[in-house]
Design a protein around this motif. Sequence first.
Motif, short mmCIF file in Angstrom:
data_model
loop_
_atom_site.label_atom_id
_atom_site.label_comp_id
_atom_site.label_asym_id
_atom_site.label_seq_id
_atom_site.Cartn_x
_atom_site.Cartn_y
_atom_site.Cartn_z
N ALA A 124 0.85 -1.19 0.00
CA ALA A 124 0.00 0.00 0.00
C ALA A 124 0.89 1.24 0.00
O ALA A 124 1.99 1.24 0.56
CB ALA A 124 -0.93 0.01 1.21
N VAL A 125 0.39 2.30 -0.62
CA VAL A 125 1.18 3.52 -0.83
C VAL A 125 1.15 4.44 0.39
O VAL A 125 0.13 4.55 1.08
CB VAL A 125 0.64 4.27 -2.07
N VAL A 126 2.27 5.12 0.62
CA VAL A 126 2.41 6.12 1.68
C VAL A 126 2.50 7.50 1.03
O VAL A 126 3.19 7.68 0.03
CB VAL A 126 3.67 5.86 2.52
N TYR A 127 1.80 8.49 1.62
CA TYR A 127 1.82 9.86 1.12
C TYR A 127 2.44 10.78 2.17
O TYR A 127 2.47 10.46 3.37
CB TYR A 127 0.39 10.34 0.82
N ASN A 128 2.94 11.94 1.72
CA ASN A 128 3.56 12.89 2.65
C ASN A 128 2.69 14.13 2.85
O ASN A 128 1.58 14.22 2.33
CB ASN A 128 4.96 13.27 2.17
N GLY A 129 3.23 15.08 3.58
CA GLY A 129 2.49 16.29 3.91
C GLY A 129 2.22 17.21 2.74
O GLY A 129 1.42 18.15 2.85
#
Length: 247
Positions: free
Chosen positions: A196-201
């Motif tokens: 699963a993908v991780v996103y940043n601020g």
Amino acid sequence: MQLLERCVKIAKALMSSNTHNGLSISDLAQKCDLPISTLHRILQAMIQQGMVEQNKQTKHYHIGTIWMEIGLQIYDSIDFINVIRPELQRLSKEVGESVYLSKMSGTDTIIIERIDNISNPIRIYDPLGIRIPMHIGSGNKALLAAMSDEEVTNILSQLVTLAEMEQLKKQLIQIKAQGFAVSHGEFTKGTSAVSAVVYNGFNDIEGVVTIDFVSFNVSEDHIQTLANRVMDTAKRISLKLGYKGVV
């Protein structure tokens, strides 16, 4: 620019060497497709900067420690210790499997963190720093599914045929809808993975979390359980990194 490209090529050749004895200048010249005289001059300059080291006895060349220093500084700057790594450790403990974090680099991804589960007698070991082409594996497909069609086309056009691209794009539609990707034996035979993908601020893709496991006698229910766990971990990491969107 040519000198810089040659330095990077030499460094990559040394890092990808399968021997702990280093490489002779003739072997290195063959790998880098450079004349020995030219290669020798570049190597001397790289030695002065700590990029390359030479064994005084064997005269073989090794990658220099400065690359490790730079890598550790980058590693520390991303704040894995306080933000990301505890979540990966938690996930590994929950599922009893090896867990990875990868980031995009051109048409590849690079494994930048790995948590091994010591209680599992069967461990899947993919080394840190290894590159995996973007069309292979659950992690890469999860990343592609999170991108725009234009980005996907640009990447895949460099890796696969048009027919293969269209087939992959069909898979990406389903992956995007379900929020995770699954692969079986695409990179290592006898293993499966969910990601699963991780996103940043900045609401950009930061990377992808992957659980690797031996695929023998694994049920669909268990795969779904792993998928739920990896999605939950990716969401927690994204929120810690300041992501404000919907994961």
